[in-house]
Design an enzyme around this catalytic site. Sequence first.
Site, PDB file in Angstrom:
ATOM      1  N   SER A   1       0.818  -1.212   0.000  1.00  0.00           N
ATOM      2  CA  SER A   1       0.000   0.000   0.000  1.00  0.00           C
ATOM      3  C   SER A   1       0.853   1.264   0.000  1.00  0.00           C
ATOM      4  CB  SER A   1      -0.904  -0.009   1.231  1.00  0.00           C
ATOM      5  OG  SER A   1      -1.735   1.124   1.223  1.00  0.00           O
ATOM      6  N   GLY A  56       0.685  11.323   4.168  1.00  0.00           N
ATOM      7  CA  GLY A  56      -0.512  11.772   4.878  1.00  0.00           C
ATOM      8  C   GLY A  56      -1.812  11.290   4.271  1.00  0.00           C
ATOM      9  N   ASN A 110      -6.948  -0.782   1.246  1.00  0.00           N
ATOM     10  CA  ASN A 110      -6.226  -0.468   2.484  1.00  0.00           C
ATOM     11  C   ASN A 110      -6.990   0.695   3.104  1.00  0.00           C
ATOM     12  OD1 ASN A 110      -4.182   1.482   3.886  1.00  0.00           O
ATOM     13  ND2 ASN A 110      -3.130  -0.488   3.903  1.00  0.00           N
ATOM     14  N   CYS A 168      -2.953   4.894  12.083  1.00  0.00           N
ATOM     15  CA  CYS A 168      -3.427   6.283  11.986  1.00  0.00           C
ATOM     16  C   CYS A 168      -3.748   6.855  13.367  1.00  0.00           C
ATOM     17  CB  CYS A 168      -4.705   6.349  11.154  1.00  0.00           C
ATOM     18  SG  CYS A 168      -4.641   5.363   9.692  1.00  0.00           S
TER      19      CYS A 168
HETATM   20  C1  LIG Z   1       5.440   6.415   0.103  1.00  0.00           C
HETATM   21  C2  LIG Z   1       4.797   5.405   1.005  1.00  0.00           C
HETATM   22  C3  LIG Z   1       3.422   5.465   1.227  1.00  0.00           C
HETATM   23  C4  LIG Z   1       2.803   4.512   2.054  1.00  0.00           C
HETATM   24  N1  LIG Z   1       1.436   4.562   2.235  1.00  0.00           N
HETATM   25  C5  LIG Z   1       0.826   3.615   2.998  1.00  0.00           C
HETATM   26  C6  LIG Z   1      -0.600   3.604   3.140  1.00  0.00           C
HETATM   27  O1  LIG Z   1      -1.325   4.414   2.553  1.00  0.00           O
HETATM   28  N2  LIG Z   1      -1.156   2.648   3.949  1.00  0.00           N
HETATM   29  C7  LIG Z   1      -0.389   1.711   4.592  1.00  0.00           C
HETATM   30  O2  LIG Z   1      -0.940   0.853   5.302  1.00  0.00           O
HETATM   31  N3  LIG Z   1       0.959   1.677   4.453  1.00  0.00           N
HETATM   32  C8  LIG Z   1       1.573   2.597   3.675  1.00  0.00           C
HETATM   33  N4  LIG Z   1       2.945   2.557   3.519  1.00  0.00           N
HETATM   34  C9  LIG Z   1       3.732   1.506   4.183  1.00  0.00           C
HETATM   35  C10 LIG Z   1       4.089   0.371   3.201  1.00  0.00           C
HETATM   36  O3  LIG Z   1       2.921  -0.224   2.678  1.00  0.00           O
HETATM   37  C11 LIG Z   1       4.967  -0.715   3.885  1.00  0.00           C
HETATM   38  O4  LIG Z   1       4.238  -1.343   4.910  1.00  0.00           O
HETATM   39  C12 LIG Z   1       6.246  -0.132   4.494  1.00  0.00           C
HETATM   40  O5  LIG Z   1       6.795   0.862   3.654  1.00  0.00           O
HETATM   41  C13 LIG Z   1       7.314  -1.215   4.748  1.00  0.00           C
HETATM   42  O6  LIG Z   1       7.717  -1.879   3.573  1.00  0.00           O
HETATM   43  P1  LIG Z   1       8.970  -1.410   2.644  1.00  0.00           P
HETATM   44  O7  LIG Z   1      10.147  -1.194   3.555  1.00  0.00           O
HETATM   45  O8  LIG Z   1       9.165  -2.544   1.686  1.00  0.00           O
HETATM   46  O9  LIG Z   1       8.551  -0.155   1.956  1.00  0.00           O
HETATM   47  C14 LIG Z   1       3.582   3.498   2.700  1.00  0.00           C
HETATM   48  C15 LIG Z   1       4.962   3.461   2.470  1.00  0.00           C
HETATM   49  C16 LIG Z   1       5.579   4.379   1.628  1.00  0.00           C
HETATM   50  C17 LIG Z   1       7.065   4.284   1.404  1.00  0.00           C
END
Ligand SMILES: Cc1cc2nc3c(=O)[nH]c(=O)nc-3n(C[C@H](O)[C@H](O)[C@H](O)COP(=O)(O)O)c2cc1C
Length: 310
Positions: free
Chosen positions: A23, A76, A103, A133
């Site tokens: 997500s 955000g 999500n 959140c």
């Molecule tokens: C730019 C960005 C936006 C994200 N937006 C969301 C979100 O809207 N909802 C959510 O549950 N996690 C969000 N995440 C978290 C990711 O889904 C993931 O759980 C987290 O980044 C860890 O994995 P990674 O290290 O492979 O990125 C976001 C992460 C990033 C980098």
Amino acid sequence: MKPLDTAILLAGVPLASPVTLLSGCVGFCEDLARMEGFDFSAVGAIFLKGTTLQARQGNRPPRVVETQGGMLNAIGLQNPGARHVVDHILPTIQHLPTRFFANIAGSTVAEYGEVARIFDDSPVDGIEINISCPNVKEGGAAFGSDPKVAAHVVETVKRVTSKPVITKLSPNVTDITRVAQAVIDAGTDAISAINTLMGMAIDLEKRRPVLGNGQGGLSGPAIKPVALLQVWRIHQIAGPRGIPIVGQGGITTARDAMEFMVAGATAIGLGTALFRNPLGAREVLDGMVAWGQRLGVANFHEIRGTLNQP
Ligand SMILES: Cc1cc2nc3c(=O)[nH]c(=O)nc-3n(C[C@H](O)[C@H](O)[C@H](O)COP(=O)(O)O)c2cc1C
């Protein structure tokens, strides 16, 4: 060499591959849908961008900054609102040959329920709850930081949907297993772990935080060891209850992905890695298959949680 069946079952949803896209890292899939020749066969599922009841503009910029081995983001929850996603975005992507999970996010427990109700009546395959959140009625503490509040969110969502529910846990707590236990007792069908770790980057010349929001979520390779430990700890209680985990946090290579499976993950997610290589899922899946074949397993379920004692 024995053929390896890449299919897995996640909360009752059959996925063709254990590799998912996380997500916030592929928006609402608009770009991938337009990308000619994108290989969806390597992508078991896509977790759509966090969605709230009303449209949100997100935080003020800068919203992303690179750090050593990772990145900080404070987007955000920018999104067009649940009704718009269901009415105008899902119809344009639902034909794609993969699975989709919404999500959902909210400022109150009731908002989570309302957003879940909207997605219940939509073609998504399941609903992932982002409990990281801030809870406006409790002074802004994250829903996921209190096991009782986290359980309340899960119960509320479960009451309004018959779709599988995945609860995404925050690592910004003292003991993640207490929250895992509470959401399992509340009826979650699966767990995603971990979300980002809260962090800060400072502009020394201006003596000011780099991000417009002051703080943000750290993701990428820098958080992988933290994520591995948390997945392994959650697996100790989720495994015996038959609750699958979507392991995530810094996964970039097939080797990273296999480490998460050995720690207890049923599926794995690529997030930050996609910013460098949006096509990474194929490479990771091929590497995982090669590993599995060397080990002589028939499917990835045989590898899950097979970590030996030190
Ligand atoms: C730019 C960005 C936006 C994200 N937006 C969301 C979100 O809207 N909802 C959510 O549950 N996690 C969000 N995440 C978290 C990711 O889904 C993931 O759980 C987290 O980044 C860890 O994995 P990674 O290290 O492979 O990125 C976001 C992460 C990033 C980098």
